[in-house]
Design a protein around this motif. Structure first.
Motif, mmCIF file in Angstrom:
data_model
loop_
_atom_site.group_PDB
_atom_site.id
_atom_site.type_symbol
_atom_site.label_atom_id
_atom_site.label_comp_id
_atom_site.label_asym_id
_atom_site.label_seq_id
_atom_site.Cartn_x
_atom_site.Cartn_y
_atom_site.Cartn_z
ATOM 1 N N LYS A 50 9.992 -17.712 -34.693
ATOM 2 C CA LYS A 50 10.509 -16.550 -35.414
ATOM 3 C C LYS A 50 10.294 -15.277 -34.597
ATOM 4 C CE LYS A 50 11.813 -13.859 -38.834
ATOM 5 N NZ LYS A 50 13.247 -13.715 -39.188
ATOM 6 N N ALA A 51 9.109 -15.136 -34.005
ATOM 7 C CA ALA A 51 8.825 -13.947 -33.204
ATOM 8 C C ALA A 51 9.756 -13.860 -32.007
ATOM 9 C CB ALA A 51 7.367 -13.960 -32.745
ATOM 10 N N PHE A 52 9.954 -14.982 -31.312
ATOM 11 C CA PHE A 52 10.821 -14.977 -30.132
ATOM 12 C C PHE A 52 12.245 -14.600 -30.516
ATOM 13 C CE2 PHE A 52 13.749 -16.693 -27.076
ATOM 14 C CZ PHE A 52 13.137 -16.470 -25.846
ATOM 15 N N VAL A 53 12.762 -15.249 -31.561
ATOM 16 C CA VAL A 53 14.152 -14.991 -31.958
ATOM 17 C C VAL A 53 14.324 -13.534 -32.385
ATOM 18 C CG1 VAL A 53 15.935 -15.584 -33.645
ATOM 19 C CG2 VAL A 53 14.593 -17.388 -32.554
ATOM 20 N N SER A 54 13.343 -13.008 -33.101
ATOM 21 C CA SER A 54 13.434 -11.605 -33.529
ATOM 22 C C SER A 54 13.478 -10.675 -32.330
ATOM 23 C CB SER A 54 12.242 -11.249 -34.422
ATOM 24 O OG SER A 54 12.245 -12.015 -35.603
ATOM 25 N N LEU A 55 12.609 -10.902 -31.366
ATOM 26 C CA LEU A 55 12.586 -10.068 -30.168
ATOM 27 C C LEU A 55 13.878 -10.218 -29.367
ATOM 28 C CD1 LEU A 55 8.893 -10.693 -29.042
ATOM 29 C CD2 LEU A 55 9.815 -8.577 -30.010
ATOM 30 N N PHE A 56 14.390 -11.441 -29.306
ATOM 31 C CA PHE A 56 15.652 -11.704 -28.597
ATOM 32 C C PHE A 56 16.791 -10.929 -29.252
ATOM 33 C CE2 PHE A 56 19.574 -13.978 -27.812
ATOM 34 C CZ PHE A 56 19.495 -14.347 -26.471
ATOM 35 N N GLU A 76 7.361 -1.685 -23.337
ATOM 36 C CA GLU A 76 7.118 -0.255 -23.530
ATOM 37 C C GLU A 76 7.231 0.143 -24.998
ATOM 38 O OE1 GLU A 76 8.579 4.063 -21.708
ATOM 39 O OE2 GLU A 76 9.400 2.171 -20.925
ATOM 40 N N ARG A 77 8.252 -0.340 -25.695
ATOM 41 C CA ARG A 77 8.431 0.018 -27.106
ATOM 42 C C ARG A 77 7.328 -0.563 -27.976
ATOM 43 N NH1 ARG A 77 13.867 -1.794 -29.828
ATOM 44 N NH2 ARG A 77 12.813 -2.637 -31.657
ATOM 45 N N LEU A 78 6.876 -1.763 -27.631
ATOM 46 C CA LEU A 78 5.817 -2.403 -28.411
ATOM 47 C C LEU A 78 4.477 -1.684 -28.223
ATOM 48 C CD1 LEU A 78 6.544 -6.186 -27.710
ATOM 49 C CD2 LEU A 78 7.319 -4.794 -29.622
ATOM 50 N N ALA A 79 4.289 -1.075 -27.052
ATOM 51 C CA ALA A 79 2.983 -0.480 -26.746
ATOM 52 C C ALA A 79 2.708 0.795 -27.533
ATOM 53 C CB ALA A 79 2.899 -0.189 -25.248
ATOM 54 N N GLY A 80 3.728 1.536 -27.908
ATOM 55 C CA GLY A 80 3.536 2.828 -28.561
ATOM 56 C C GLY A 80 2.629 2.791 -29.781
ATOM 57 N N PRO A 81 2.939 1.973 -30.780
ATOM 58 C CA PRO A 81 2.065 1.931 -31.967
ATOM 59 C C PRO A 81 0.652 1.444 -31.654
ATOM 60 C CG PRO A 81 4.217 0.954 -32.439
ATOM 61 C CD PRO A 81 4.151 1.164 -30.960
ATOM 62 N N ALA A 82 0.511 0.549 -30.678
ATOM 63 C CA ALA A 82 -0.811 0.042 -30.305
ATOM 64 C C ALA A 82 -1.662 1.141 -29.678
ATOM 65 C CB ALA A 82 -0.678 -1.147 -29.353
ATOM 66 N N ILE A 83 -1.018 2.029 -28.932
ATOM 67 C CA ILE A 83 -1.733 3.179 -28.363
ATOM 68 C C ILE A 83 -2.143 4.139 -29.474
ATOM 69 C CG2 ILE A 83 -1.443 5.235 -26.921
ATOM 70 C CD1 ILE A 83 0.435 3.518 -25.144
ATOM 71 N N ALA A 84 -1.215 4.402 -30.371
ATOM 72 C CA ALA A 84 -1.492 5.333 -31.467
ATOM 73 C C ALA A 84 -2.626 4.833 -32.365
ATOM 74 C CB ALA A 84 -0.220 5.553 -32.291
ATOM 75 N N ALA A 85 -2.755 3.518 -32.521
ATOM 76 C CA ALA A 85 -3.777 2.958 -33.409
ATOM 77 C C ALA A 85 -5.177 3.374 -32.995
ATOM 78 C CB ALA A 85 -3.667 1.432 -33.436
ATOM 79 N N VAL A 86 -5.416 3.408 -31.690
ATOM 80 C CA VAL A 86 -6.726 3.830 -31.198
ATOM 81 C C VAL A 86 -6.874 5.342 -31.288
ATOM 82 C CG1 VAL A 86 -8.048 4.097 -29.070
ATOM 83 C CG2 VAL A 86 -7.245 1.848 -29.740
ATOM 84 N N LYS A 87 -5.832 6.043 -30.950
ATOM 85 C CA LYS A 87 -5.924 7.503 -30.923
ATOM 86 C C LYS A 87 -6.061 8.108 -32.309
ATOM 87 C CE LYS A 87 -3.840 8.176 -26.394
ATOM 88 N NZ LYS A 87 -2.833 8.887 -25.579
ATOM 89 N N ASP A 88 -5.507 7.450 -33.338
ATOM 90 C CA ASP A 88 -5.646 8.005 -34.690
ATOM 91 C C ASP A 88 -6.809 7.399 -35.472
ATOM 92 O OD1 ASP A 88 -4.821 5.529 -35.718
ATOM 93 O OD2 ASP A 88 -2.780 6.187 -36.125
ATOM 94 N N HIS A 111 4.498 -4.636 -34.739
ATOM 95 C CA HIS A 111 5.931 -4.897 -34.628
ATOM 96 C C HIS A 111 6.440 -5.827 -35.729
ATOM 97 C CE1 HIS A 111 9.721 -4.735 -32.486
ATOM 98 N NE2 HIS A 111 9.855 -6.035 -32.720
ATOM 99 N N PHE A 112 5.647 -6.831 -36.077
ATOM 100 C CA PHE A 112 6.149 -7.819 -37.023
ATOM 101 C C PHE A 112 5.695 -7.572 -38.460
ATOM 102 C CE2 PHE A 112 5.972 -10.305 -32.963
ATOM 103 C CZ PHE A 112 7.339 -10.384 -32.787
ATOM 104 N N ASP A 113 4.682 -6.693 -38.638
ATOM 105 C CA ASP A 113 4.212 -6.455 -40.002
ATOM 106 C C ASP A 113 4.015 -4.974 -40.317
ATOM 107 O OD1 ASP A 113 2.886 -7.502 -42.585
ATOM 108 O OD2 ASP A 113 1.283 -6.259 -41.716
ATOM 109 N N GLY A 114 3.944 -4.141 -39.271
ATOM 110 C CA GLY A 114 3.768 -2.724 -39.511
ATOM 111 C C GLY A 114 2.334 -2.278 -39.681
ATOM 112 N N ARG A 115 1.375 -3.193 -39.463
ATOM 113 C CA ARG A 115 -0.040 -2.851 -39.647
ATOM 114 C C ARG A 115 -0.862 -3.368 -38.478
ATOM 115 N NH1 ARG A 115 -1.212 -5.357 -45.494
ATOM 116 N NH2 ARG A 115 0.265 -6.920 -44.695
#
Length: 886
Positions: free
Chosen positions: A163-169, A371-383, A510-514
């Motif tokens: 499911k993850a692969f197909v969604s990303l594809f 690059e797009r996936l990394a943004g929220p992961a960076i923000a998680a630590v900074k906030d 990316h897949f759950d928003g949390r």
């Protein structure tokens, strides 16, 4: 004492009896309904899944012990704890093991068997050996919810991967393209960074003459890999290097192949390496790949998947890397193009499975755009949504994410999640959630689908979904997902902060928003006694299963907890486990002592007036210990937890309290002393249970210390500090007792008074301190082996008395006349003083020598200064001791 209370603690008998009982009763099975209904708050930990091929090593033992300590503690705090175990299919590692087994036992290779038959062999191997490490975690005492154990290739987890692969594809975040990868020529697959080891080897640096295209001489290029020069598409120099500045923009001829290639200027070139001119081989070097992209140089791959020179290598085609190197060096020398050869140290990347030298090469692979996936992961630590402990590991996480490169997720293997992509006859790809039926058409082109992609996904492409998939995702409506996601805590090693932790955070958002967890604890790395990393190849590993067999699970667990300072590397030698074993034996003996004194039955709390000062003191110290232990666990200070509990149990309870109250335990002990002993030991066992579950459970049962209706210590409530009236005052009184007794014992030792000899002691103290000591006189005399004790403000020091100065102006005098041979002692001290003075003088001369200070390393100078300070301190102590004899 009950007749069935063994003299010695037998950890193996207790462990073999208790663990199956706990598991059979379902003591660790999490109740999702309790969370959903609001009866308990969740605390969720996902075990970092060990490889299916693995056996328990000391890193596993440490990490899982720390997780277990937290999980057992949080259960006792009333949380609904889910500690979910499982194992990783470990694609490359498992395939390599099974291939080796087939070759050794049947002389058969996988290519001879075919894909389906080989995969059948792998599944058979997994069924036979795959749960070995989970059994070893049971031996360690891990309180996992085994009913929820997962395997990364279980059907539900495989669905999540697809499911993850197909969604990303479908989002355009998965693509197929040519990029440089780590290539294992023996296994013929791309491998990830964590599947690489580095070895220091002695190599060569060849200085090769590249003829200038205009015929005006040569550019000398230094290389450690002459075989890859066949793929050179440029020569690079630093733009500020005066030696080569005029050649930038000109061309040289590639030796042996006579192909013209340009000279380019690039800031990344190290002017101090070799001649300052380097070959650019974009197809076989990560740095050259980036240089080539910056300058628009073509990419040539001159090696095939087996590490042999391909058709791009001209006359060298078909040779192995090693053969090609020898032939190329020989040809260069014969043509006068080899200027010189130097010895050069190399750090060589080697596959941790095949031990083959890794070949960087450009290969057609599947990639995830990161690059797009990394943004929220960076923000998680900074906030502040996600925190690392220790905090310094945040930088490693952010450095990787802020410079993230696309992720190669395809592997040229058979064991693993096969890439869910099918192609039509023209090669157009389609990613599908389910296997297409025979004759199915491409959803975009409408043409028949004719084949599936041969590759499998990188192992991390399943484990990055671990917190999600193990709880039911992509179905967010499962009972477990609703109750237990996001999880709470992750403990892992520093090596996989970016390989696993960062990717899990990206997947969670990316897949759950949390964010999938809120705290990441990076545990220490265990080194051997000499500070080297433990490894099979070095032969310096310590097998935790062997240690459990020798010392018992609790001893191993407690010793590992005791070693765990926050995130620091720890040195481990086998004798460190003796600390844990000795402590377990101390606890057992304390339990036997209490039982022998009649403290093995529940008692009502006596009235306050029944408690003596020492009872109130130890109960006061117990309350402080509860506070400290709780704070250490909340702050993940595992070493401090172990030290606090060890100090209370060994020093305060056993060495002091039990010794002070021994006269009260003779005959028919009063209820206050027995109640206090039971309260202290019962609370201590609960505090220790997360780190040492077996011995604490056994003692609690034998001494009837389990609360009514509670079947196990792990189900008892975590202690809260209970204040006792007059506790602080009693603590001050007993602290004075301890200080005086310790001073007398120290003076005895220093003055060489026989340990069994009774001595006199005089204590000069203020009115309050003197009154306290008079109340404790019996204990002071008995513990200090004092025949006559004088206490008061008017006490004076007798001639030839040793003295100890205590806080508050208290002084302890030990008369020596008649206790030792004064003359002999003076003579001995004079010799020791002369010796110490000689050492001090010698070091002073050395430190005063300007030549020594100029030549010696700073740490050597510092060691000599420390030696001087130690010699001077010893000299001063000896002089004071001699003065005592005047």
């Amino acid at each position: 004492m009950p007749d069935d209370f063994p003299t010695r603690y037998d950890p193996h008998e207790v462990e073999a009896r208790l663990y199956p009982l706990w598991e059979r009763r379902g003591d660790w099975t999490a109740d999702a309904a309790a969370v959903r209904e609001g009866r308990r708050r969740p605390f969720v930990v996902m075990i970092p899944p060990p490889n299916v091929t693995g056996a328990l090593h000391m890193g596993h033992a440490l990490n899982n012990t720390l997780q277990d300590v937290l999980c057992r503690w949080r259960r006792m705090c009333g949380d609904e704890v889910l500690w979910l175990p499982g194992i990783d299919h470990a694609g490359i590692a498992t395939q390599a093991v099974v291939e080796k087994k087939l070759l050794e036992e049947r002389k058969t290779r996988r290519v001879d068997m075919g894909r389906e038959a080989f995969l059948g062999e792998v599944w058979a191997w997994k069924r036979q050996y795959g749960d070995t490490i989970l059994g070893q975690l049971r031996r360690l005492g891990c309180s996992c919810d085994w009913s929820r154990s997962k395997f990364t290739m279980d059907p539900d987890l495989s669905l999540a991967v697809r499911k993850a692969f197909v969604s990303l594809f479908d989002e355009g975040l998965v693509y197929r393209g040519a990029r440089i990868v780590n290539w294992d020529c023996a296994l013929e697959t791309a491998v990830s960074d964590d599947e690489i080891e580095y070895e220091d080897r002695r190599g060569k640096l060849w200085h090769v003459r590249y003829p200038r295209a205009d015929g005006k001489g040569f550019v000398v290029v230094a290389t450690t890999r002459p075989e890859t020069m066949l793929g050179d598409t440029g020569v690079a120099v630093h733009p500020e290097d005066d030696r080569w500045r005029d050649l930038v923009g000109t061309k040289v001829r590639l030796p042996l192949l006579d192909r013209e290639i340009p000279v380019v200027a690039d800031d990344s070139v190290e002017r101090g390496f070799g001649t300052g001119a380097v070959k650019v081989t974009p197809g076989h070097d990560p740095a050259d790949y980036e240089r080539g992209r910056r300058h628009g140089l073509p990419v040539l791959v001159v090696l095939d998947g087996k590490g042999r020179i391909n058709a791009e290598g001209g006359a060298y085609a078909g040779l192995s890397r090693e053969q090609a190197r020898d032939r190329i060096v020989k040809d260069l020398e014969e043509r006068g193009l080899l200027e010189k050869v130097e010895d050069h140290p190399l750090r060589v990347a080697v596959s941790d499975r095949s031990k083959s030298v890794i070949e960087p090469l450009v290969s057609e692979q599947w990639f995830v755009s990161m690059e797009r996936l990394a943004g929220p992961a960076i923000a998680a630590v900074k906030d502040g949504t996600l925190s690392f402990r220790p905090e310094r590991w945040t930088k490693v996480y952010l450095d990787w994410l802020e410079n993230v490169r696309d992720w190669c997720i395809s592997r040229q293997l058979w064991w693993g999640h096969r890439i869910p992509v099918w192609y039509d006859a023209d090669g157009a790809p389609a990613a599908l959630l389910e296997d297409p039926a025979p004759g199915a058409l491409h959803p975009r082109t409408g043409k028949p689908l004719v084949r599936q992609d041969e590759d499998v996904l990188d192992t991390w492409a399943s484990s990055w979904l671990w917190p999600l998939s193990t709880l039911g995702w992509p179905d967010r409506g499962t009972e477990d997902f609703r109750a237990f996601y996001p999880t709470s805590f992750l403990s892992t090693a520093r090596e996989i902060i970016y390989l696993w932790v960062a990717r899990m955070v990206m997947a969670g958002y990316h897949f759950d928003g949390r964010c999938p967890f809120d705290t990441v604890y990076i545990h220490a790395t265990i080194l051997d006694g000499k500070g080297r990393r433990m490894s099979k190849s070095a032969g310096n590993g310590i097998d935790p299963v062997d240690m459990i067999a020798k010392y018992g699970a609790d001893a191993v667990r407690f010793s590992l907890v005791d070693l765990t300072t926050e995130g620091q590397d720890v040195r481990l030698a086998e004798n460190r486990f003796e600390v844990g074993r000795n402590f377990m034996n101390k606890l057992w003996n304390a339990g036997r002592f209490v039982a022998g004194a009649g403290g093995d039955r529940p008692l009502p709390r006596p009235p306050e007036e029944a408690f003596a000062a020492e009872d109130r003191w130890i109960l006061h110290r117990l309350a402080r210990t509860v506070e400290e232990a709780t704070g250490h666990l909340a702050g993940y200070r595992f070493h401090d937890l172990a030290r606090t509990l060890h100090a209370f149990a060994w020093n305060e309870l056993c060495d002091w309290y039990l010794e002070i109250v021994k006269p009260r335990l003779e005959g028919a002990p009063g209820p206050a002393v027995l109640w206090t002993l039971r309260e202290c030991l019962g609370t201590l066992l609960r505090l220790l249970h997360p780190a040492a579950p077996f011995v604490t459970e056994e003692l609690a049962a034998r001494l009837s210390l389990l609360p009514p209706g509670v079947s196990s210590l792990g189900k008892a409530s975590w202690p809260s500090p209970v204040e006792v009236p007059g506790g602080a005052e009693a603590a001050a009184e007993v602290a004075l007792l301890q200080a005086v007794v310790t001073a007398v014992r120290t003076l005895r030792s220093e003055k060489r008074v026989g340990e069994a000899d009774l001595v006199d002691a005089d204590v000069r103290a203020g009115e309050a301190e003197a009154a306290a000591l008079r109340r404790q006189e019996a204990a002071v005399r008995r513990l200090g082996k004092i025949e006559a004790l004088a206490v008061g403000a008017g006490v004076r020091r007798r001639p030839r008395s040793a003295v100890a100065h205590l806080p508050g102006g208290v002084e302890v005098y030990l008369p020596l006349e008649g206790r030792i041979d004064i003359g002999a002692e003076r003579e001995r001290l004079a010799k020791e003083i002369a010796k110490a003075e000689g050492v001090a003088a010698s070091v002073e001369r050395k430190i005063g020598n300007a030549d020594f200070l100029a030549r010696a390393k700073p740490e050597v100078v510092e060691a000599e200064r420390a030696r001087l300070a130690e010699a001077a301190a010893l000299r001063d102590r000896l002089r004071a001791s001699l003065a005592d004899l005047e």
